[in-house]
Write an enzyme that holds these catalytic residues in place. Sequence first.
Site, PDB file in Angstrom:
ATOM      1  N   GLU A 317      -5.041  -0.239  -5.321  1.00  0.00           N
ATOM      2  CA  GLU A 317      -4.244   0.986  -5.389  1.00  0.00           C
ATOM      3  C   GLU A 317      -4.526   1.764  -6.672  1.00  0.00           C
ATOM      4  O   GLU A 317      -4.686   2.990  -6.652  1.00  0.00           O
ATOM      5  CB  GLU A 317      -2.768   0.618  -5.325  1.00  0.00           C
ATOM      6  CG  GLU A 317      -1.820   1.791  -5.427  1.00  0.00           C
ATOM      7  CD  GLU A 317      -0.381   1.306  -5.492  1.00  0.00           C
ATOM      8  OE1 GLU A 317       0.317   1.457  -4.486  1.00  0.00           O
ATOM      9  OE2 GLU A 317       0.025   0.773  -6.539  1.00  0.00           O
ATOM     10  N   ASP A 378      -3.591   1.073   1.311  1.00  0.00           N
ATOM     11  CA  ASP A 378      -3.297   2.217   0.431  1.00  0.00           C
ATOM     12  C   ASP A 378      -4.450   2.505  -0.520  1.00  0.00           C
ATOM     13  O   ASP A 378      -4.856   3.656  -0.695  1.00  0.00           O
ATOM     14  CB  ASP A 378      -1.988   1.996  -0.333  1.00  0.00           C
ATOM     15  CG  ASP A 378      -1.912   0.656  -1.045  1.00  0.00           C
ATOM     16  OD1 ASP A 378      -2.883  -0.130  -0.974  1.00  0.00           O
ATOM     17  OD2 ASP A 378      -0.866   0.385  -1.662  1.00  0.00           O
TER      18      ASP A 378
END
Length: 634
Positions: A317, A378
């Site tokens: 991320e 993500d």
Amino acid sequence: MSRRGISLLIASALLPLPVLGLPQAASAADTLVSVGKPATTSSIEGSGFEAALAFDANTATRWASAEGVDPQWVRIDLGATHTISRVKLNWEAAYAKTYRIQTSADGSTWSDVYSTTAGDGAVDDLTVSGSGRYVRMYGTSRGTPYGYSLWEFEVYGSATGSGDTAPPSAPGGLRSTASTSTSVSLAWNAATDNVGVTGYNVYRGGVLVGSTTGTTYTNTGLTAPTSYSYTVKARDAAGNLSAASNTLAVTTPAVPFGSHLRPYASGMLKPSGTQTTIDQKAVDHYKTWKAAFVRQNCGNGWYQVISPDADHPYVAEAQGYGMVIAATMAGADPDAKKIFDGLVKWKIDHPSAINPNLLAAEQDVTCKSVNGGDAATDGDLDVAYGLLLADKQWGSAGTYNYKDLAVKHINAIKQDEVNPATNLLKLGDWSSSGDQYYYISRTSDWMIDHFRAFRTATGDAAWDTIRTAHQNQIAGLQSAYAPGTGLLPDFVVNTNTTPKPAPGQVLEDPNDGAFWWNACRTPWRIADDAVTSGDAKSLAAARKLNSWIKTKTGGDPNKIAIGYQLNGTQISAGSEAAFFAPFAVAAMTDAGSQAWLDALWNKMLATPVDTSSYFSASIQLQVMITASGNHWVP
């Protein structure tokens, strides 16, 4: 020159010979002494026609004066007194009919060594006799309605006496301080000399593009995205040139930060104040964020974004955030491409163990992938998006083919991180049919603008289907579970039947079904698409969130809590950028929320970067990028 269809005028052979000098070739013993020496002029037509371009030994560049004005002149400083034996003028179509070649010892008092009233353009190769440190062409009558223009102005001769023959030291630390789509700003460390440095010559691709007496220079008239190579040489009063500085490669970005080349949808708000000030506040926050989190801890040409508040020092991320931020900040940060390429190398060298076109989610202090080496959705979404931004910014012909890497990453996301039965994102490539996580999705992964970019990049209509599925889920969850707030939960379960908020801890926390440390990003992610696309579904979802939080807090961003149940009940007291900043992007979508947006913006400006939390700091920075008008969809 801004002109068309100019033909050279040929003077009559019956015109009188020049008063001084003869237009003929000089002897082979003459030495060219003018290349790269400092040049000045009475005027220039515009950027890209500077005096130095007549003395750069390049017949593809030229000096050009202002049009329609007499007299005009261009001169060279040889650095020391020279005996002048030959001058060669290579005229462009705009030539001088009446002009003089003059020399001077001091740049003030001039002596004619050649003059004519019958100039006819083309090439004048003149034998002259004179001496001086300065030589100039002084034009008093133009041969065309335009100005004066020389492809090259060559002076031949030799220095008088031995004089100073020691060159300066080479300038050090040549670097770029800024770049736009059409310019590169350079700086370097001063050179030294036994007598004194009088100036510097700047070369692009080995060709002289300008001279300056200081240690900075801005090269204009460039194109984007294009790679350029620069060096600088110092010169002294005797005209001695140093060795070249280090070579600097710079690629001009196509969408430099602050250019606002990709305007938002009609009606979107921005914080009050001048655009320049707003942009600078975002740049200032970026600089602090960069100093706190961007590292080269592991060598190997890698850059990393550290994650002190995560389970591991490096998580996908954070790297995804870093890639999107670096590509967006091109132009404001001269190191943006270098940082981006280091993050790309990290991505390539840390592949997912399941799909090597994805990024392994976690690395330890030794920079080795751990916990199975699988991927997180993500991070992968932002990595792919960042690669698409880089392709638009700098092109894909350099060290890395950004576009090819992006398409492979996007296709891998579709293959292993999208549930084919629901068209909703999975938690990572590690979840497969039959496991307990297969029909769970994380709402903060629902990046609608990313799906639009993926559709454009690949031409794959599946991304339209995927985008629509996520937008429908947002609307359905808001209507069924948060009709008064519009809040989304961290995780949604039963995506194959009746999607609903997680009933408790399904992956991370007992608040997995609340607006908590994942869903706090959803106002930003939803509104990013709303402000850039103007999409009705995204606008409706963002405005619902904005209306509720503005009313809930009475317009005071200090009252935005850390977490809420979907009915609006506060979970925890305090203030955290990860929770208050994302609402600023939602506020941009509502014409009646200018004061509220300004309050949120000022709250961000008053909140220092938390160097212990890459999460909050990275979210706030990306919100500020959007709020300042600098987020764009490739």
